[in-house]
Scaffold this active site. Structure first.
Site, PDB file in Angstrom:
ATOM      1  N   PHE A  83       0.841  -1.194   0.000  1.00 16.26           N
ATOM      2  CA  PHE A  83       0.000   0.000   0.000  1.00 16.26           C
ATOM      3  C   PHE A  83       0.878   1.247   0.000  1.00 16.26           C
ATOM      4  CE2 PHE A  83      -2.470   3.249   2.301  1.00 16.26           C
ATOM      5  CZ  PHE A  83      -3.660   3.222   1.590  1.00 16.26           C
ATOM      6  N   ASN A 178      -2.775   1.586  10.984  1.00 15.87           N
ATOM      7  CA  ASN A 178      -3.498   2.090   9.821  1.00 15.87           C
ATOM      8  C   ASN A 178      -4.021   0.850   9.087  1.00 15.87           C
ATOM      9  OD1 ASN A 178      -4.548   3.467   7.649  1.00 15.87           O
ATOM     10  ND2 ASN A 178      -2.569   3.867   6.691  1.00 15.87           N
ATOM     11  N   PRO A 179      -5.169   0.332   9.511  1.00 20.37           N
ATOM     12  CA  PRO A 179      -5.661  -0.943   8.995  1.00 20.37           C
ATOM     13  C   PRO A 179      -6.388  -0.783   7.671  1.00 20.37           C
ATOM     14  CG  PRO A 179      -7.221  -0.071  10.551  1.00 20.37           C
ATOM     15  CD  PRO A 179      -6.083   0.914  10.502  1.00 20.37           C
TER      16      PRO A 179
END
Length: 271
Positions: A83, A178-179
């Protein structure tokens, strides 16, 4: 430059001029602010610039083309399988840095590229930072980024596993996460849909499937008085603080907005 900006704008790129300038600066190996001093590109530079713009027109993330993503004072290596860290996450990292005393033990769950963990290690002087990531592809990027930071320990693990980090129960000063939190089915830009790993973006039907076990794990890991910070979707401005309160092991639950005024992360203190 004008034609590149026009092509990027026509492709729906949100910041066409900025992206064109960043790519030009990358090709020239100079800071973006020095572009005003450049009269023209040499043929080989123009060819490379044109090729990069063509890739960006296809909505390949700018950071993938550069090979790095800027995050606070860091340049993180990123690419397929991890990500790309977002500027809004710098707010959670800043909060974490403010709440990390020298020598503290910090755990960063769903660490991805390591943006939060490494920012804390870089700026706060913790004694130990444990960066946890499940994805093998993301772990490769995380390990690469963490190499210059001896205080950072990279650990493969699933944050939904109740037995994760059993040896640290009640001993952690700061837990961060920060899932994946975007509700399933939410429309996202092509850069996200086609290049960010879905498991790092989407968090189940309501976006909270990972947040719930993260809250329980944070409560187990934190020492009394330790703090937790969790980033969330802008639709979760009430839901995540309420989940923290409902757990019963936290006090000082606080909701935080991003710079656009949208709900972005929640923090709390372990009782």
């Amino acid at each position: 430059m004008a034609s590149a900006v026009a092509d990027l704008a026509a492709a729906g790129v949100a910041s066409p001029r900025v992206d064109a300038e960043v790519l030009a600066a990358h090709v020239l190996g100079i800071p973006r602010g020095r572009l005003l001093l450049v009269d023209s590109l040499r043929p080989e530079e123009l060819s490379r610039f044109t090729a990069l713009v063509a890739e960006r027109v296809k909505r390949i993330p700018l950071q993938h083309l550069l090979g790095t993503a800027a995050f606070r004072h860091l340049e993180l290596q990123v690419g397929d399988g991890v990500f790309v860290p977002r500027p809004e996450t710098e707010l959670l990292a800043g909060w974490a840095i403010e709440h990390t005393r020298p020598g503290a033990t910090v755990v960063d769950l769903c660490s991805g590229s390591g943006a939060i963990a490494l920012a804390v290690a870089d700026e706060a002087g913790p004694g130990r930072v444990v960066a946890v990531e499940r994805s093998p592809a993301a772990l490769a990027w995380l390990r690469r980024n963490a190499e210059p930071y001896p205080a950072v320990e990279v650990l493969p693990g699933d944050v939904t596993d109740p037995g994760l980090l059993a040896g640290l129960r009640g001993r952690v000063d700061v837990v961060l996460c920060n899932p994946p939190y975007v509700p399933d089915g939410t429309a996202v830009p092509p850069e996200v849909a086609e290049h960010d790993p879905a498991e790092a973006v989407f968090g189940g039907p309501d976006g909270l499937e990972v947040v719930r076990p993260v809250i329980a794990l944070a409560a187990a890991l934190l020492r009394p008085g330790g703090v937790v910070g969790i980033e969330h979707d802008d639709v979760h401005g009430e839901a995540v603080p309420e989940l923290l309160r409902a757990d019963g092991r936290f006090t000082a639950v606080t909701a935080h907005d991003d710079l656009t005024g949208r709900p972005r992360y929640a923090t709390a203190r372990r009782t």
